[in-house]
Design a protein around this motif. Structure first.
Motif, PDB file in Angstrom:
ATOM      1  N   ALA A 158      -7.506  -2.971  -0.519  1.00  0.00           N
ATOM      2  CA  ALA A 158      -8.729  -2.369  -1.040  1.00  0.00           C
ATOM      3  C   ALA A 158      -9.607  -3.392  -1.750  1.00  0.00           C
ATOM      4  CB  ALA A 158      -8.379  -1.229  -1.996  1.00  0.00           C
ATOM      5  N   GLN A 183       0.850  -1.178   0.000  1.00  0.00           N
ATOM      6  CA  GLN A 183       0.000   0.000   0.000  1.00  0.00           C
ATOM      7  C   GLN A 183       0.893   1.237   0.000  1.00  0.00           C
ATOM      8  OE1 GLN A 183      -2.576  -0.408   3.347  1.00  0.00           O
ATOM      9  NE2 GLN A 183      -0.960  -0.372   4.877  1.00  0.00           N
ATOM     10  N   PHE A 217      -9.672   2.310   3.564  1.00  0.00           N
ATOM     11  CA  PHE A 217     -10.548   1.542   2.675  1.00  0.00           C
ATOM     12  C   PHE A 217     -11.385   0.631   3.569  1.00  0.00           C
ATOM     13  CE2 PHE A 217      -7.081   2.496  -0.313  1.00  0.00           C
ATOM     14  CZ  PHE A 217      -7.803   2.947  -1.400  1.00  0.00           C
ATOM     15  N   ALA A 275     -13.892   4.565   0.444  1.00  0.00           N
ATOM     16  CA  ALA A 275     -12.662   5.282   0.783  1.00  0.00           C
ATOM     17  C   ALA A 275     -13.000   6.488   1.660  1.00  0.00           C
ATOM     18  CB  ALA A 275     -11.941   5.729  -0.482  1.00  0.00           C
TER      19      ALA A 275
END
Length: 905
Positions: free
Chosen positions: A550, A525, A616, A556
């Motif tokens: 995600a 990430q 997320f 988000a």
């Protein structure tokens, strides 16, 4: 007995064959008259030069010294061609009957052993003026007398004066049955009366006859008659086939063919021979491996092997030899297959038309990582223990194991597909020709997906790995549908590039070679905040956020934390960022990662360090099942004292102070605290504020109005600050007096003349002294030994005050008691040793302890006597200095001068 011809004759004959011209030198021929049962004696036939002409390029047989009807220059009919003609007259058969030492048997075959070469009579020898043996005029006459009466009466239609012996071998080849087939022609007047025509094969290696064939069906040759109008030239052609023993073809160095006209069917008696140039035997071993493939778990090889050395070897075995292990690992006897293409190139190799082979071997017997070599063996024994002829093909694997690869792209940036590209170069991929890409879950220890791929051109790889035959075709490119993969965030995955001999499944049921690419865990990430700015409505943030976690978390959020506690959040719809996808192609859905939003809250609530949390979540509200990323910490209150300048009389302070809590706080102050006690010594309002500071705003984007956070202040040093070590507070407040609600920023300790000398009673300063109080020898001090005073006395009357302050910064190195000194304190400044004595009647009046660091002005203790005596020396050993208390030798120094001179540093 025999008669030698002229001792030496040498003739040159020019031969014309299209563009080819040959020069033949024939010299010193010897003809022997032998017994009738001997055809010729090789020992008595010598030639200086035996020319060789290659026929059909690389064909098996090489022809030597041929002459055709169209090629002979017959301007001199007395000259023969360069091949040997042997002429036998029956009437001379007894002339050499006792000359056994000159006789050479042609073969052990009884059918030809009795055939002899007869010499010619003296007259015939004398009339022959050329370099080959031929019939003389006398012989011709003798032959004429033996013809039938009908022949005698008729006038010959050919040139009876032509004494040449002409011949040409048109071709020698092997037919489909392995027989030697020859055709050509032989014409000479000496054939008259010799109605039997034979072609004889002679093995020059063993010097024995291989066989003979009678020409029963002469071939018409009008072309020969046109060139050489001699007896029977128009029917001088022949086309015969020999069944020659395969052992001969396998072992002979060369074979000669002889054309013989004989008067008898037994070939005895009168005859005329023409020896064609010897045919050199092709002993080369020709072969080619057409194909090496793997199919259905079998190594399949095909090719051909043609050689005359195999003419007598009926068993054909294909062998797999492991050169690395130095052993035969597999073999198979094969039945040869038709190869007309090989026969076309090698027409004179026995069975070239049936030289093909195909063999299959179980892969379980083979190690493809070893150097394997295919051997084609023709043998006389099934087990290969007899006489063999082998052909070793170039190894099909090199054994120098090379397995190199590079994963150039593992791209899941669009959130829909996994795109993979790279290359894999492997030595044995030409055999393990099925290429698979396998995605493997290391965490779950299971295969996720597999795909068979085609090879792509990679000339760059071939340039680096030149020894790998398939490196130029080592590229791969594949696409997997992410919806079908069911990848698990957090798991570790590998990509396996596999070359396999099997085309089934993922190739694991065959022999295979793998290269494992570590793609890492699916836990990557990343983020980047491109813009952070505090506004009156809250914190504005812009940037991008991407995460492998995600997957399955489509909501988000941007959340703002103050010292770890949430003060605001905002749900965002991520936007497309191709730049992020290019840079972070290995992170899931990084192409849709952009955001630009303001998280609303009152900036005044930002009292600590701020952080931006990027989340997320599978929850629409973002409260559960989430994956977070945290930004760096941003200060909500920051400051810096750019400059603090202390001169002899004034102080200048400048800097900046930015705070999210500065709203509704219009006043600013500088407050000075004693660095040791924390006691406030002085404060003054700052009026030169809100100075432009773009640099501060850039460094502290989360602080409102940071771009107008500068200030400066200068003022005369008040006595309260002089000789102090202080900390400065810059305060932003809503109170005009500097109290109320405020935000403070602290400086590091600042010395305000604290490294200078000072008076022990600051409120008095220097004051005044009587003679007896001064250092040295002065009026009033006569009562002292030598009248010498080693210090300076500060009396309670002339220097009132209880607290005795340090006259310099330094370290307390001793606290003690001595009669006459009362309790005393020793301070070391590094250059001087200072003693404070006669002021403290007990230890309780002393405020310092050994080892303590003190600043100028700090309180040493409380005076409860009539005075304090201060002495200064460079002798750091107090006992030695004490011993010189009444000696004016420079050990003790004048405190009044040192303090006066040191007040300004």
């Amino acid at each position: 007995m025999y008669k030698r011809l002229s001792p030496f004759y040498e003739h040159t004959i020019k031969l014309h064959s299209g563009a080819r011209t040959g020069i033949f030198i024939i010299s010193e021929f010897k003809f022997d008259i032998l017994e009738e049962n001997t055809i010729f004696n090789l020992k008595n036939f010598t030639s200086k030069i035996l020319p060789t002409i290659t026929v059909c390029g690389s064909a098996l047989f090489l022809m030597h010294g041929k002459v055709s009807a169209d090629q002979i220059d017959n301007t001199n009919q007395n000259q023969n061609n360069a091949q040997t003609a042997t002429i036998n007259t029956e009437g001379s058969t007894n002339s050499a009957s006792n000359n056994n030492d000159s006789s050479t048997t042609l073969t052990n075959n009884p059918e030809v052993a009795n055939t002899a070469q007869s010499g010619q009579d003296d007259n015939a020898a004398a009339s022959t003026d050329n370099t080959q043996t031929q019939t003389s005029q006398n012989t011709t006459t003798s032959q004429s007398s033996t013809n039938t009466a009908e022949e005698t009466k008729q006038q010959p239609t050919y040139d009876v004066n032509d004494h040449g012996n002409y011949a040409w071998m048109d071709s020698v080849k092997l037919n489909d049955n392995g027989q030697v087939q020859i055709n050509g022609w032989h014409a000479t007047n000496d054939a008259a009366g010799k109605s039997y025509h034979y072609i004889i094969a002679y093995d020059n290696t063993t010097q024995s006859e291989l066989g003979r064939v009678q020409v029963t069906d002469p071939v018409a040759r009008p072309d020969v008659q046109r060139a050489h109008n001699v007896y029977g030239a128009d029917k001088s052609g022949f086309n015969v086939t020999f069944n020659i023993n395969p052992d001969v073809l396998a072992n002979a160095d060369s074979i000669s063919f002889i054309s013989r006209y004989s008067a008898r069917a037994s070939v005895n008696g009168k005859y005329t021979d023409f020896w064609y140039a010897p045919i050199t035997f092709d002993k080369k071993n020709h072969a080619y491996l057409d194909s090496v493939t793997i199919k259905d778990g079998q190594l399949q090889v095909s090719g051909w092997n043609a050689t005359n050395q195999a003419a007598n070897k009926q068993y054909h075995t294909i062998i797999v030899y492991d050169r690395t292990a130095d052993k035969v690992v597999a073999s198979q006897i094969v039945n040869n297959t038709a190869r007309p293409d090989v026969a076309k190139v090698y027409p004179n190799v026995v069975n070239a038309d049936k030289s093909g082979f195909t063999a299959s071997f179980d892969l379980s017997q083979l190690n493809l990582n070893h150097q394997l070599q295919i051997i084609s063996r023709y043998g006389t024994n099934k087990a290969g223990n007899g006489s063999n002829v082998d052909y070793y093909f170039t190894p099909i694997t090199n054994g120098n194991y090379t397995n190199q690869a590079n994963l150039e792209s593992f791209n899941i940036s669009d959130g829909k597909q996994l795109n993979i590209s790279g290359w894999h170069a492997d030595d044995i991929s030409k055999l393990e020709s099925n290429h698979f890409l396998i995605l493997f879950d290391n965490t779950a220890n299971k295969q996720v997906a597999t795909m068979k791929v085609n090879q792509l051109n990679r000339p760059d790889v071939a340039k680096v790995y030149q020894s790998v035959a398939t490196a130029g075709q080592s590229g791969f490119n594949a696409t997997f549908n992410l919806a079908d993969l069911n990848l698990t965030p957090g798991h570790s995955y590998s990509l396996v590039s596999r070359y396999s001999t099997s085309a089934n499944g993922n190739g694991d049921d065959g022999q295979y070679t793998d290269y494992w690419f570590n793609t890492g865990a699916l836990n990557q990430q990343a983020y980047y905040l491109e813009n952070v700015k505090m506004t009156n409505e809250g914190l504005h943030v812009a940037g991008w956020m991407a995460s492998d976690y995600a997957m399955g978390r489509n909501n988000a959020y941007i959340i703002i934390l103050n010292d770890g506690k949430e003060i605001g959040r905002q749900k965002v719809d991520l936007t497309y960022r191709s730049d992020v996808a290019n840079a972070k192609s290995g992170i899931y859905n990084s192409t849709k990662s952009g955001f630009d939003t303001t998280v609303k809250f009152n900036p005044a609530v930002a009292t600590g360090n701020l952080q931006v949390l990027m989340r997320f979540s599978s929850d629409a509200n973002g409260d559960r099942d989430y994956a977070d990323q945290y930004s760096q910490k941003y200060a909500s209150n920051a400051s810096f004292f750019d400059s603090i300048q202390v001169s002899d009389t004034s102080i200048y302070v400048s800097g900046w102070h930015a705070s999210d809590q500065a709203a509704n706080k219009p006043y600013q102050y500088l407050i000075f605290l004693d660095a040791n006690t924390g006691q406030e010594l002085y404060r003054q309002r700052v009026t030169d504020i809100n100075r432009s500071r773009g640099d501060v705003a850039a460094a502290n984007p989360a602080i409102i109005n940071a771009d107008k956070s500068g200030y400066q202040l200068a003022f005369t040093i008040p006595s309260q600050l002089d000789h102090h070590n202080v900390k400065i507070i810059h305060r932003i407040t809503d109170d005009i007096n500097g109290n109320g609600n405020y935000v403070d920023a602290y400086s590091d300790p600042v010395s305000i003349h604290n490294n200078r000398w000072a008076w022990p009673f600051p409120s008095v300063g220097e004051g005044h002294f009587m003679g007896a109080q001064l250092f040295g020898v002065n009026p009033g001090g006569q009562f002292r030994q030598n009248g010498f005073h080693d210090g300076l006395d500060f009396g309670a009357y002339d220097h009132p005050g209880t607290q005795v302050h340090a006259i310099h910064s330094g370290t307390i190195v001793g606290v003690g008691y001595t009669a006459g000194l009362d309790w005393y304190v020793l301070q070391d400044t590094g250059e001087y040793l200072i003693v404070y004595q006669e002021a403290f009647s007990n230890r309780g009046n002393i405020n310092v302890t050994p080892g303590q660091k003190i600043e100028v002005g700090d309180v040493i203790g409380n005076r409860d006597t009539s005075h304090v005596h201060i002495g200064i020396t460079r002798e750091h050993n107090f006992n030695r200095a004490l011993a010189k208390s009444f000696t004016n030798d420079g050990t003790w120094l004048n405190p009044l001068e040192i303090i006066r001179n040191g007040l300004n540093g």
